[in-house]
Scaffold this motif. Sequence first.
Motif, PDB file in Angstrom:
ATOM      1  N   THR A  59       0.844  -1.140  -0.063  1.00 36.65           N
ATOM      2  CA  THR A  59      -0.007   0.152   0.041  1.00 36.65           C
ATOM      3  C   THR A  59       1.058   1.141  -0.059  1.00 36.65           C
ATOM      4  N   ASP A  60       0.426   2.682   0.087  1.00 34.26           N
ATOM      5  CA  ASP A  60       1.276   3.788  -0.026  1.00 34.26           C
ATOM      6  C   ASP A  60       0.725   4.187   1.124  1.00 34.26           C
ATOM      7  N   ILE A  61       1.735   5.266   1.890  1.00 34.61           N
ATOM      8  CA  ILE A  61       1.472   6.286   2.899  1.00 34.61           C
ATOM      9  C   ILE A  61       1.913   7.563   2.443  1.00 34.61           C
ATOM     10  N   PRO A  62       0.905   8.340   2.353  1.00 33.18           N
ATOM     11  CA  PRO A  62       1.257   9.868   2.083  1.00 33.18           C
ATOM     12  C   PRO A  62       2.709  10.469   2.705  1.00 33.18           C
ATOM     13  N   ALA A  63       3.448  11.073   1.898  1.00 33.28           N
ATOM     14  CA  ALA A  63       4.667  11.701   2.598  1.00 33.28           C
ATOM     15  C   ALA A  63       4.490  13.009   2.804  1.00 33.28           C
ATOM     16  N   THR A  64       3.326  13.628   2.530  1.00 33.96           N
ATOM     17  CA  THR A  64       3.033  14.853   2.888  1.00 33.96           C
ATOM     18  C   THR A  64       2.259  15.599   3.633  1.00 33.96           C
ATOM     19  N   ALA A 101       4.819  12.514   6.575  1.00 34.51           N
ATOM     20  CA  ALA A 101       5.623  13.979   6.125  1.00 34.51           C
ATOM     21  C   ALA A 101       6.775  14.351   7.087  1.00 34.51           C
ATOM     22  N   LEU A 102       6.608  13.736   8.187  1.00 33.64           N
ATOM     23  CA  LEU A 102       7.955  14.083   9.395  1.00 33.64           C
ATOM     24  C   LEU A 102       9.133  13.048   8.851  1.00 33.64           C
ATOM     25  N   LEU A 103       8.461  11.726   8.720  1.00 30.43           N
ATOM     26  CA  LEU A 103       9.562  10.881   8.130  1.00 30.43           C
ATOM     27  C   LEU A 103      10.066  11.082   6.926  1.00 30.43           C
ATOM     28  N   SER A 104       9.482  11.698   5.852  1.00 30.18           N
ATOM     29  CA  SER A 104      10.083  12.088   4.589  1.00 30.18           C
ATOM     30  C   SER A 104      10.878  13.330   4.823  1.00 30.18           C
ATOM     31  N   ASN A 105      10.581  14.256   5.762  1.00 29.63           N
ATOM     32  CA  ASN A 105      11.517  15.318   6.022  1.00 29.63           C
ATOM     33  C   ASN A 105      12.735  14.941   6.680  1.00 29.63           C
ATOM     34  N   PHE A 106      12.517  13.995   7.576  1.00 31.96           N
ATOM     35  CA  PHE A 106      13.756  13.205   7.951  1.00 31.96           C
ATOM     36  C   PHE A 106      14.828  12.550   7.086  1.00 31.96           C
ATOM     37  N   VAL A 107      14.291  11.763   6.107  1.00 25.51           N
ATOM     38  CA  VAL A 107      14.996  11.124   5.352  1.00 25.51           C
ATOM     39  C   VAL A 107      15.773  11.968   4.490  1.00 25.51           C
ATOM     40  N   LEU A 111      19.981  12.561   4.165  1.00 27.65           N
ATOM     41  CA  LEU A 111      20.664  12.063   2.821  1.00 27.65           C
ATOM     42  C   LEU A 111      21.012  13.279   2.080  1.00 27.65           C
ATOM     43  N   GLY A 112      20.296  14.517   2.437  1.00 30.36           N
ATOM     44  CA  GLY A 112      20.816  15.665   1.681  1.00 30.36           C
ATOM     45  C   GLY A 112      21.760  16.678   2.324  1.00 30.36           C
ATOM     46  N   HIS A 113      21.828  16.467   3.740  1.00 25.22           N
ATOM     47  CA  HIS A 113      22.858  17.209   4.160  1.00 25.22           C
ATOM     48  C   HIS A 113      23.766  16.403   5.387  1.00 25.22           C
ATOM     49  N   PRO A 114      24.294  15.269   4.839  1.00 25.06           N
ATOM     50  CA  PRO A 114      25.088  14.307   5.996  1.00 25.06           C
ATOM     51  C   PRO A 114      26.127  15.269   6.606  1.00 25.06           C
ATOM     52  N   GLU A 115      26.530  16.387   6.061  1.00 19.13           N
ATOM     53  CA  GLU A 115      27.740  17.272   6.773  1.00 19.13           C
ATOM     54  C   GLU A 115      27.150  17.897   8.016  1.00 19.13           C
ATOM     55  N   GLN A 116      26.003  17.760   8.184  1.00 25.35           N
ATOM     56  CA  GLN A 116      25.374  18.508   9.498  1.00 25.35           C
ATOM     57  C   GLN A 116      25.463  17.450  10.576  1.00 25.35           C
ATOM     58  N   TYR A 117      25.859  16.252  10.469  1.00 27.04           N
ATOM     59  CA  TYR A 117      25.860  15.494  11.469  1.00 27.04           C
ATOM     60  C   TYR A 117      27.216  14.643  11.539  1.00 27.04           C
ATOM     61  N   GLN A 118      27.458  14.169  12.707  1.00 25.59           N
ATOM     62  CA  GLN A 118      28.751  13.414  13.200  1.00 25.59           C
ATOM     63  C   GLN A 118      28.425  12.019  13.521  1.00 25.59           C
ATOM     64  N   GLU A 119      29.399  11.279  13.561  1.00 30.35           N
ATOM     65  CA  GLU A 119      29.384   9.924  13.650  1.00 30.35           C
ATOM     66  C   GLU A 119      28.677   9.516  15.063  1.00 30.35           C
ATOM     67  N   ARG A 120      29.056  10.363  16.029  1.00 31.15           N
ATOM     68  CA  ARG A 120      28.699  10.330  17.343  1.00 31.15           C
ATOM     69  C   ARG A 120      27.071  10.485  17.278  1.00 31.15           C
ATOM     70  N   ASP A 121      26.482  11.054  16.192  1.00 31.91           N
ATOM     71  CA  ASP A 121      25.103  11.121  16.212  1.00 31.91           C
ATOM     72  C   ASP A 121      24.264   9.942  15.729  1.00 31.91           C
ATOM     73  N   VAL A 122      24.931   9.039  15.223  1.00 29.04           N
ATOM     74  CA  VAL A 122      24.395   7.718  14.548  1.00 29.04           C
ATOM     75  C   VAL A 122      23.442   7.231  15.585  1.00 29.04           C
ATOM     76  N   PRO A 123      23.746   6.852  16.765  1.00 31.41           N
ATOM     77  CA  PRO A 123      22.639   6.066  17.572  1.00 31.41           C
ATOM     78  C   PRO A 123      21.327   6.982  18.067  1.00 31.41           C
ATOM     79  N   LEU A 124      21.516   8.088  17.927  1.00 32.59           N
ATOM     80  CA  LEU A 124      20.373   9.241  18.259  1.00 32.59           C
ATOM     81  C   LEU A 124      19.599   9.320  16.902  1.00 32.59           C
ATOM     82  N   ALA A 134      15.016   7.540  13.535  1.00 35.26           N
ATOM     83  CA  ALA A 134      14.377   7.000  12.319  1.00 35.26           C
ATOM     84  C   ALA A 134      13.364   5.946  12.836  1.00 35.26           C
ATOM     85  N   ARG A 135      13.794   5.145  13.806  1.00 39.94           N
ATOM     86  CA  ARG A 135      12.927   4.153  14.334  1.00 39.94           C
ATOM     87  C   ARG A 135      11.640   4.456  14.889  1.00 39.94           C
TER      88      ARG A 135
END
Length: 331
Positions: free
Chosen positions: A155-160, A165-171, A175-188, A193-194
């Motif tokens: 099925t499909d789920i609206p991304a808007t 929409a929040l899940l879409s914004n997060f992804v 993906l669009g700005h990985p430079e804004q995060y550090q490896e230490r941010d991965v767990p959070l 995401a979960r």
Amino acid sequence: MLTVGSADTISVPASERFGYWHDLVARESVPMRIHSAHAANFQARAEVISLGEIVLSSWRYPSLDMQRTSTFIRRSDPEMYEFALPLSGHGGVEQERRTNLFTPGRFAVVDTSRPHQSSHQGRSRHEGLLTTLTILVPHGLVPLHPNKIAQLLATDIPATEGMGALLSNFVHQVLGHPEQYQERDVPLLGIVARDLVSATLAQRLDLTEALPTEVRGHSLRVRVKAFIDEHLGDPDLSPGTVAAAHHVSLRSLHRAFEAEDQTVAEIIRTRRLDRCARDLRDPLHRRWPIHTIAARWGFPSQAHFSRVFTAAFGMSARAFRNSPSAPDRRR
């Protein structure tokens, strides 16, 4: 910054590109049977970010068809749910005898442990490469019964709107700005995401109350912060209006933010001040009166704005605008 795995078929000879892509999909997603009219010279690119057990990916490719059969599942079964968000083109997805469209602006949901197939085509011969963003989430991380989630496969789920929409914004953001995060941010980031995936599924199934308290609380905080950002210009924005908009009591709202560094009122005020500071620094807004900028971000009273801005930045808004050494951030 976050580690981004990238691969481009242009790096291998034309005759080997389709095979290279086939192996890449198997390694970074799940093994699939892939067909494409462009196999003779398959130009495609992928970027992959691992957030612990959850994987975000951006895929660019020409028109193709994919099929995951029982044979492929027996060979390799990572037991994942996949959310796929096409940004262009059109197509279809099929799983569990259910067929649906594969279109931009809507997440398609499949279970990698069950056979499924999909197609993705350009709307014209001249459209160029298609783009799809995907999220792979292990079954065990989603706190909802598999039989319930099975109702949403293919099925499909609206991304808007809503949690989608929040899940879409997060992804898009990660993906669009990985430079804004550090490896230490991965767990959070993995927890965010979960919880967004879980809340998106639960909202679609009307099972939000079935989520663990921790997930519901985090989901509420994410939604509240997004709501605040969207309504900063409303002078009536307050913890009370935020609570009403999310159908919770003011007490419950405050309780949800007890572990945060700021209260809801402080988040509203500091984000408004940050927007004002940004506009005061912007050459395009140089001719805008300070009171206009303040009102734009929810400060209708010039006296109140002057007082809180000076308290936050250590100087008046006028001095901030005219000083090349003014702080970029609040004190």
